[in-house]
Motif scaffolding. Structure first.
Motif, PDB file in Angstrom:
ATOM      1  N   ALA A   1       0.836  -1.203   0.000  1.00  0.00           N
ATOM      2  CA  ALA A   1       0.000   0.000   0.000  1.00  0.00           C
ATOM      3  C   ALA A   1       0.869   1.250   0.000  1.00  0.00           C
ATOM      4  CB  ALA A   1      -0.942  -0.010   1.201  1.00  0.00           C
ATOM      5  N   GLU A   2       1.969   1.226   0.795  1.00  0.00           N
ATOM      6  CA  GLU A   2       2.899   2.356   0.814  1.00  0.00           C
ATOM      7  C   GLU A   2       3.560   2.528  -0.557  1.00  0.00           C
ATOM      8  OE1 GLU A   2       3.659   4.649   3.188  1.00  0.00           O
ATOM      9  OE2 GLU A   2       1.991   3.803   4.319  1.00  0.00           O
ATOM     10  N   ALA A   3       3.902   1.416  -1.195  1.00  0.00           N
ATOM     11  CA  ALA A   3       4.520   1.480  -2.521  1.00  0.00           C
ATOM     12  C   ALA A   3       3.535   2.085  -3.523  1.00  0.00           C
ATOM     13  CB  ALA A   3       4.970   0.103  -2.977  1.00  0.00           C
ATOM     14  N   ARG A   4       2.259   1.686  -3.447  1.00  0.00           N
ATOM     15  CA  ARG A   4       1.257   2.259  -4.352  1.00  0.00           C
ATOM     16  C   ARG A   4       1.077   3.750  -4.082  1.00  0.00           C
ATOM     17  NH1 ARG A   4      -2.878  -2.464  -3.788  1.00  0.00           N
ATOM     18  NH2 ARG A   4      -1.939  -2.242  -1.900  1.00  0.00           N
ATOM     19  N   LYS A   5       1.112   4.132  -2.806  1.00  0.00           N
ATOM     20  CA  LYS A   5       0.977   5.540  -2.453  1.00  0.00           C
ATOM     21  C   LYS A   5       2.163   6.336  -3.003  1.00  0.00           C
ATOM     22  CE  LYS A   5      -1.097   6.416   1.535  1.00  0.00           C
ATOM     23  NZ  LYS A   5      -1.310   6.655   2.969  1.00  0.00           N
ATOM     24  N   THR A   6       3.351   5.751  -2.910  1.00  0.00           N
ATOM     25  CA  THR A   6       4.546   6.404  -3.455  1.00  0.00           C
ATOM     26  C   THR A   6       4.442   6.533  -4.966  1.00  0.00           C
ATOM     27  OG1 THR A   6       5.856   5.450  -1.667  1.00  0.00           O
ATOM     28  CG2 THR A   6       7.063   6.299  -3.551  1.00  0.00           C
TER      29      THR A   6
ATOM     30  N   ALA B   1       1.483  16.389  -0.324  1.00  0.00           N
ATOM     31  CA  ALA B   1       0.624  15.871   0.746  1.00  0.00           C
ATOM     32  C   ALA B   1       0.761  14.351   0.867  1.00  0.00           C
ATOM     33  CB  ALA B   1      -0.825  16.265   0.484  1.00  0.00           C
ATOM     34  N   LEU B   2       0.822  13.645  -0.267  1.00  0.00           N
ATOM     35  CA  LEU B   2       0.996  12.187  -0.223  1.00  0.00           C
ATOM     36  C   LEU B   2       2.349  11.800   0.366  1.00  0.00           C
ATOM     37  CD1 LEU B   2      -0.555  10.712  -3.487  1.00  0.00           C
ATOM     38  CD2 LEU B   2      -1.140  10.156  -1.145  1.00  0.00           C
ATOM     39  N   PHE B   3       3.398  12.537  -0.015  1.00  0.00           N
ATOM     40  CA  PHE B   3       4.723  12.254   0.556  1.00  0.00           C
ATOM     41  C   PHE B   3       4.711  12.506   2.062  1.00  0.00           C
ATOM     42  CE2 PHE B   3       6.577  13.109  -3.833  1.00  0.00           C
ATOM     43  CZ  PHE B   3       6.831  11.769  -4.091  1.00  0.00           C
ATOM     44  N   ASP B   4       3.981  13.522   2.518  1.00  0.00           N
ATOM     45  CA  ASP B   4       3.875  13.778   3.955  1.00  0.00           C
ATOM     46  C   ASP B   4       3.180  12.615   4.673  1.00  0.00           C
ATOM     47  OD1 ASP B   4       5.201  16.194   3.903  1.00  0.00           O
ATOM     48  OD2 ASP B   4       3.366  17.397   3.679  1.00  0.00           O
ATOM     49  N   GLU B   5       2.133  12.067   4.044  1.00  0.00           N
ATOM     50  CA  GLU B   5       1.445  10.917   4.637  1.00  0.00           C
ATOM     51  C   GLU B   5       2.390   9.718   4.755  1.00  0.00           C
ATOM     52  OE1 GLU B   5      -2.142   9.774   2.621  1.00  0.00           O
ATOM     53  OE2 GLU B   5      -2.909  11.835   2.628  1.00  0.00           O
ATOM     54  N   ILE B   6       3.138   9.479   3.698  1.00  0.00           N
ATOM     55  CA  ILE B   6       4.079   8.343   3.702  1.00  0.00           C
ATOM     56  C   ILE B   6       5.127   8.541   4.791  1.00  0.00           C
ATOM     57  CG2 ILE B   6       5.866   7.167   2.361  1.00  0.00           C
ATOM     58  CD1 ILE B   6       4.213   7.938  -0.161  1.00  0.00           C
TER      59      ILE B   6
END
Length: 172
Positions: free
Chosen positions: A19-24, A41-46
């Motif tokens: 899931a983290e890889a997909r988010k990245t 914002a997505l990088f901040d979540e990761i």
């Protein structure tokens, strides 16, 4: 051999890691499309979940660098605009200056006045720059006598006269 280990490594990842890889991947996709704030914002979540994620840190650095480049480009654009505006101000048309325009109008009127005075024979020889002989007026020109104009009804034929001429022309 290395390809197999990477493949095996991918298979061994947990669902959370996937899931983290997909988010990245999604964040980098947004980055490539120019959606900088959404990718940030997505990088901040990761990074909130995994503070040492190298891909997210790299993405944040890319965004930071792009922001610096954009600020620099904006300042260069502003400087170029100011320089261009100053250059346009310096290269104005001199005829748009009121003082220059008045001088041109006065010179034009003086030339017209001298030309008219020269043609009329009023200028002294020293100021006469047209070397044409002046007409000498010695006597008044005779006025022509008017020729009498016929009245509108003098040469008008009646309808009977026109009919008779037509019939005579046919019979001959």
């Amino acid at each position: 051999m290395e390809d197999k280990t990477i493949f095996e490594e991918l298979l061994e990842r947990s669902p959370e890691q996937k899931a983290e890889a997909r988010k990245t991947d999604r964040a980098y996709h947004l980055l490539s499309q120019g959606y900088w704030s959404e990718a940030d914002a997505l990088f901040d979540e990761i990074l909130a979940d995994e503070p040492n994620n190298s891909e997210a840190l790299m993405g944040k650095r890319l965004i930071s660098r792009q922001a610096r480049i954009n600020r620099r480009m904006d300042s260069l654009d502003a400087r170029a605009y100011k320089t261009n505006a100053r250059a346009k101000g310096k290269s104005k048309n001199p005829l748009r200056n009121k003082a220059v325009l008045w001088v041109v109008v006065v010179i034009f009127l003086l030339c017209c006045g001298f030309a008219a005075a020269s043609v009329a024979g009023v200028l002294p020889e020293a100021l006469d720059f047209f070397d044409e002989p002046k007409p000498v007026v010695t006597e008044a020109l005779p006025t022509p006598t008017p020729t009498p104009t016929p009245t509108p009804t003098e040469n008008v034929k009646t309808a009977d006269e026109i009919y008779n001429e037509y019939m005579n022309g046919i019979s001959q």
